[in-house]
Design an enzyme around this catalytic site. Structure first.
Site, PDB file in Angstrom:
ATOM      1  N   SER A 243       0.830  -1.218   0.000  1.00 29.11           N
ATOM      2  CA  SER A 243       0.000   0.000   0.000  1.00 29.11           C
ATOM      3  C   SER A 243       0.859   1.261   0.000  1.00 29.11           C
ATOM      4  O   SER A 243       0.544   2.237  -0.702  1.00 29.11           O
ATOM      5  CB  SER A 243      -0.975   0.003   1.180  1.00 29.11           C
ATOM      6  OG  SER A 243      -0.309  -0.257   2.394  1.00 29.11           O
ATOM      7  N   HIS A 273      -1.889  -8.936   1.943  1.00 26.15           N
ATOM      8  CA  HIS A 273      -1.614  -7.658   2.635  1.00 26.15           C
ATOM      9  C   HIS A 273      -2.794  -7.391   3.584  1.00 26.15           C
ATOM     10  O   HIS A 273      -3.097  -8.221   4.428  1.00 26.15           O
ATOM     11  CB  HIS A 273      -1.398  -6.587   1.563  1.00 26.15           C
ATOM     12  CG  HIS A 273      -0.840  -5.284   2.034  1.00 26.15           C
ATOM     13  ND1 HIS A 273      -0.276  -5.100   3.264  1.00 26.15           N
ATOM     14  CD2 HIS A 273      -0.744  -4.065   1.415  1.00 26.15           C
ATOM     15  CE1 HIS A 273       0.129  -3.837   3.379  1.00 26.15           C
ATOM     16  NE2 HIS A 273      -0.149  -3.181   2.276  1.00 26.15           N
ATOM     17  N   HIS A 319       5.735 -12.759   7.633  1.00 24.30           N
ATOM     18  CA  HIS A 319       5.944 -11.378   7.190  1.00 24.30           C
ATOM     19  C   HIS A 319       7.129 -11.320   6.242  1.00 24.30           C
ATOM     20  O   HIS A 319       8.084 -12.094   6.386  1.00 24.30           O
ATOM     21  CB  HIS A 319       6.188 -10.443   8.385  1.00 24.30           C
ATOM     22  CG  HIS A 319       5.919  -9.020   8.039  1.00 24.30           C
ATOM     23  ND1 HIS A 319       6.884  -8.204   7.478  1.00 24.30           N
ATOM     24  CD2 HIS A 319       4.792  -8.275   8.120  1.00 24.30           C
ATOM     25  CE1 HIS A 319       6.348  -7.023   7.252  1.00 24.30           C
ATOM     26  NE2 HIS A 319       5.081  -7.029   7.628  1.00 24.30           N
ATOM     27  N   ARG A 328       2.849  -4.765  16.731  1.00 22.64           N
ATOM     28  CA  ARG A 328       1.455  -4.326  16.589  1.00 22.64           C
ATOM     29  C   ARG A 328       0.517  -5.429  17.096  1.00 22.64           C
ATOM     30  O   ARG A 328      -0.554  -5.149  17.634  1.00 22.64           O
ATOM     31  CB  ARG A 328       1.146  -3.996  15.119  1.00 22.64           C
ATOM     32  CG  ARG A 328       2.037  -2.881  14.566  1.00 22.64           C
ATOM     33  CD  ARG A 328       1.858  -2.709  13.073  1.00 22.64           C
ATOM     34  NE  ARG A 328       2.237  -3.897  12.325  1.00 22.64           N
ATOM     35  CZ  ARG A 328       2.097  -4.038  11.003  1.00 22.64           C
ATOM     36  NH1 ARG A 328       1.574  -3.060  10.292  1.00 22.64           N
ATOM     37  NH2 ARG A 328       2.473  -5.156  10.403  1.00 22.64           N
ATOM     38  N   ASP A 374      -2.372  -8.618  11.607  1.00 19.81           N
ATOM     39  CA  ASP A 374      -3.710  -9.053  11.217  1.00 19.81           C
ATOM     40  C   ASP A 374      -4.193 -10.271  12.003  1.00 19.81           C
ATOM     41  O   ASP A 374      -5.380 -10.603  11.963  1.00 19.81           O
ATOM     42  CB  ASP A 374      -3.731  -9.359   9.711  1.00 19.81           C
ATOM     43  CG  ASP A 374      -3.408  -8.124   8.888  1.00 19.81           C
ATOM     44  OD1 ASP A 374      -3.966  -7.059   9.193  1.00 19.81           O
ATOM     45  OD2 ASP A 374      -2.586  -8.221   7.969  1.00 19.81           O
TER      46      ASP A 374
HETATM   47  N1  HAX Z   1       1.351 -19.961   6.041  1.00 15.51           N
HETATM   48  C1  HAX Z   1       1.823 -20.878   5.168  1.00 15.51           C
HETATM   49  N2  HAX Z   1       2.902 -20.681   4.392  1.00 15.51           N
HETATM   50  C2  HAX Z   1       3.537 -19.498   4.534  1.00 15.51           C
HETATM   51  C3  HAX Z   1       3.140 -18.533   5.455  1.00 15.51           C
HETATM   52  C4  HAX Z   1       1.983 -18.784   6.231  1.00 15.51           C
HETATM   53  N3  HAX Z   1       1.477 -17.909   7.083  1.00 15.51           N
HETATM   54  N4  HAX Z   1       3.979 -17.485   5.378  1.00 15.51           N
HETATM   55  C5  HAX Z   1       4.892 -17.783   4.442  1.00 15.51           C
HETATM   56  N5  HAX Z   1       4.617 -19.001   3.915  1.00 15.51           N
HETATM   57  C6  HAX Z   1       5.289 -19.672   2.805  1.00 15.51           C
HETATM   58  C7  HAX Z   1       5.185 -18.809   1.557  1.00 15.51           C
HETATM   59  O1  HAX Z   1       3.910 -18.973   0.936  1.00 15.51           O
HETATM   60  C8  HAX Z   1       6.346 -19.303   0.739  1.00 15.51           C
HETATM   61  O2  HAX Z   1       5.975 -20.549   0.179  1.00 15.51           O
HETATM   62  P1  HAX Z   1       6.416 -20.965  -1.323  1.00 15.51           P
HETATM   63  O3  HAX Z   1       7.906 -20.869  -1.330  1.00 15.51           O
HETATM   64  O4  HAX Z   1       5.883 -22.330  -1.480  1.00 15.51           O
HETATM   65  O5  HAX Z   1       5.783 -19.942  -2.223  1.00 15.51           O
HETATM   66  C9  HAX Z   1       7.398 -19.576   1.822  1.00 15.51           C
HETATM   67  O6  HAX Z   1       6.680 -19.766   3.047  1.00 15.51           O
HETATM   68  C10 HAX Z   1       8.399 -18.455   1.999  1.00 15.51           C
HETATM   69  O7  HAX Z   1       7.695 -17.261   2.246  1.00 15.51           O
HETATM   70  P2  HAX Z   1       8.374 -16.096   3.142  1.00 15.51           P
HETATM   71  O8  HAX Z   1       9.605 -15.649   2.446  1.00 15.51           O
HETATM   72  O9  HAX Z   1       8.477 -16.548   4.550  1.00 15.51           O
HETATM   73  O10 HAX Z   1       7.244 -14.978   3.119  1.00 15.51           O
HETATM   74  P3  HAX Z   1       6.950 -13.896   1.979  1.00 15.51           P
HETATM   75  O11 HAX Z   1       7.798 -12.719   2.221  1.00 15.51           O
HETATM   76  O12 HAX Z   1       6.999 -14.512   0.627  1.00 15.51           O
HETATM   77  O13 HAX Z   1       5.414 -13.569   2.260  1.00 15.51           O
HETATM   78  C11 HAX Z   1       3.552 -13.048   3.562  1.00 15.51           C
HETATM   79  C12 HAX Z   1       5.043 -12.819   3.367  1.00 15.51           C
HETATM   80  C13 HAX Z   1       3.034 -12.091   4.624  1.00 15.51           C
HETATM   81  C14 HAX Z   1       2.828 -12.740   2.252  1.00 15.51           C
HETATM   82  C15 HAX Z   1       3.317 -14.529   3.989  1.00 15.51           C
HETATM   83  O14 HAX Z   1       3.943 -14.761   5.225  1.00 15.51           O
HETATM   84  C16 HAX Z   1       1.859 -14.909   4.054  1.00 15.51           C
HETATM   85  O15 HAX Z   1       1.266 -15.258   3.034  1.00 15.51           O
HETATM   86  N6  HAX Z   1       1.206 -14.799   5.286  1.00 15.51           N
HETATM   87  C17 HAX Z   1      -0.205 -15.055   5.413  1.00 15.51           C
HETATM   88  C18 HAX Z   1      -1.010 -13.852   4.933  1.00 15.51           C
HETATM   89  C19 HAX Z   1      -0.853 -12.697   5.876  1.00 15.51           C
HETATM   90  O16 HAX Z   1      -0.977 -12.813   7.082  1.00 15.51           O
HETATM   91  N7  HAX Z   1      -0.630 -11.492   5.311  1.00 15.51           N
HETATM   92  C20 HAX Z   1      -0.525 -10.261   6.086  1.00 15.51           C
HETATM   93  C21 HAX Z   1       0.900  -9.792   6.307  1.00 15.51           C
HETATM   94  C22 HAX Z   1       1.005  -8.509   7.078  1.00 15.51           C
HETATM   95  C23 HAX Z   1       0.471  -7.376   6.264  1.00 15.51           C
HETATM   96  O17 HAX Z   1       0.986  -6.955   5.249  1.00 15.51           O
HETATM   97  N8  HAX Z   1      -0.634  -6.858   6.665  1.00 15.51           N
HETATM   98  O18 HAX Z   1      -1.242  -5.938   5.933  1.00 15.51           O
END
Ligand code: HAX
Length: 437
Positions: A243, A273, A319, A328, A374
């Protein structure tokens, strides 16, 4: 001239000059190197943006102008007798770079109250949305609709803007926008979920208190406290998150703050996000439906495994930058321990904190197994009766405006240019590595 504007001129314009001198002197310094992995990995870790308002430390969490969330909960001004900071204060801190006094914060309350009148056609547009339109879609469209009021767009078109004054028109638009967002968000909420029975603002209240009132929760002192905390802690997370980065990127084309912020909100509406907050509660409610209201650790473990086996992420955990529990999350946990210790959903959130991280660690690929912001926010809202999960990201958006729009004003004051990184094809990459990199 407004005091806040004077203060910004005093602080930001000399800073802009210093930065120009710094670039002149050190412009050819090498900041870092990056790998092919990073190019394919969403630019993780590349230093490529300037954001003055806050900085995220992977191990310590967010710092707003150097201050942590626990520090700000103590040091930011509160309404008389209040226990949580006023979001007006964090906006002042991000914009000016100094801690505000109560008078500074309440001047902003009055300033925003003066600017808060939403044009009727915006309400008319919201009235015409089918009620199944996602609240974030309504929010983004309503912001776009108000673009007709943009001072920046009008003055630019009329040739009145000199590059030196870009920041001032951006300031005017940003202040107007922030002032109006609670009214728009509350209107969307009441239109979608409360039979379009709307509640008139009470401009004598603080910004967050008035928002709670217009949403229909004004009777609850605790909900107002929650809104002050919520709107403070969601305000900013440095510049690289979707964002913030989107608002900055779109703004770099000199698109006005309405265009830039609406774009940022479309990014916030993604499930990786800001939409994660609604996903978390939905996931917890599904868990309860499947295994009962008081799930055991074993039942929760099985449910998590089933979610992962289905190819889904565990919402609210992980994250892109943080490597510890999100401060937070902790601030909200402290709030819950004070006001809703025995809430059954809070108890599940607490159990998830124990059960999810070891399971994610076991996967071996998740870089941060800990809960993010979140994971907690939804159950607090449910506790006070706000059970319309799809609306939660709008609350996040109202708060996020404070950080990304303060940043946008800084972008224009610093004279930051059009953002235009280089892109290559994967064919280019293959040739590059074949030729020895
Ligand atoms: N559950 C399952 N698998 C997860 C995970 C979770 N909560 N978090 C990361 N992973 C997985 C990823 O999908 C990725 O898998 P692949 O290699 O198979 O694609 C692997 O672990 C490595 O990911 P990472 O490097 O640890 O995390 P990223 O930087 O790629 O992604 C995310 C960060 C926040 C998008 C991710 O942790 C996620 O999808 N979390 C769940 C959704 C979520 O809570 N989002 C909100 C985040 C905070 C925010 O921005 N709020 O607005």
């Amino acid at each position: 001239m407004e005091k806040l504007k004077e203060k910004f001129i005093e602080n930001a314009l000399p800073a802009a000059q210093q930065i120009r001198e710094l670039i002149k002197k050190y412009g050819n310094k090498v900041v870092g190197q990056y790998t092919l992995d990073q190019v394919f990995d969403g630019m993780r870790g590349m230093v490529s943006l300037i954001t003055e308002t806050s900085k995220l430390d992977p191990e310590l969490g967010i710092r707003f102008r150097g201050y942590s969330i626990p520090e700000l909960r103590k040091k930011l001004p509160k309404i008389p007798g209040g226990t949580e900071p006023m979001p007006e204060g964090i906006f002042y801190l991000m914009l000016i770079g100094e801690l505000p006094t109560y008078e500074d914060a309440s001047n902003i309350t009055a300033n925003w109250a003066r600017r808060s009148n939403v044009p009727k056609f915006v309400f008319d547009i919201i009235d015409h949305f089918p009620v199944n339109t996602h609240p974030m879609t309504q929010f983004s469209v309503a912001i776009m609709a108000m673009q007709t009021q943009s001072v920046f767009a009008e003055e630019y078109r009329e040739g009145k803007l000199n590059k030196k004054n870009y920041w001032e028109a951006t300031y005017e638009d940003s202040m107007n926008l922030i002032a109006r967002l609670p009214r728009i968000a509350a209107y969307i909420y009441r239109h979608t979920y409360k039979n379009a029975i709307h509640i008139e603002p009470k401009p004598e209240l603080d910004w967050a208190g008035n928002f709670a009132h217009m949403l229909g929760y004004g009777e609850s002192i605790e909900f107002k406290k929650l809104m002050r905390l919520y709107l403070t802690i969601h305000a900013d997370h440095e510049g690289g998150n979707v964002s913030a980065h989107t608002t900055h990127l779109v703004g770099s084309a000199l698109s006005d703050p309405y265009l830039a912020f609406s774009a940022g909100m479309n990014g916030l509406a993604g499930p990786l996000h800001g939409l994660a907050n609604q996903e978390v509660v939905r996931w917890i409610m599904d868990l309860k439906k499947e295994v009962g209201r008081k799930p055991t650790k074993k039942e929760i473990t099985n449910y998590i495994k089933k979610t992962l086996e289905g190819g889904h992420v565990i919402p609210g955990f992980g994250h892109a930058v943080l490597r510890v529990t999100d401060p937070r999350y902790m601030a909200q946990r402290e709030f819950a321990l004070t006001y809703l210790k025995n809430d059954e959903n809070f108890k599940i959130v607490s159990l998830l904190y124990e059960v999810v991280p070891p399971i994610l660690m076991e996967l071996g690929k998740v870089k941060n197994p800990w809960p993010n912001v979140d994971a907690h926010s939804g159950v607090l809202l449910v506790h006070y009766g706000m059970e319309e999960y799809d609306f939660y990201t709008v609350l996040f958006g109202v708060s996020r405006a404070l950080g990304v729009l303060a940043s946008l004003i800084w972008d224009r004051a610093l004279g930051l240019p059009l953002e235009r990184p280089n892109s290559v094809t994967s064919e280019w990459v293959k040739r590059f590595v074949e030729q020895g990199g």
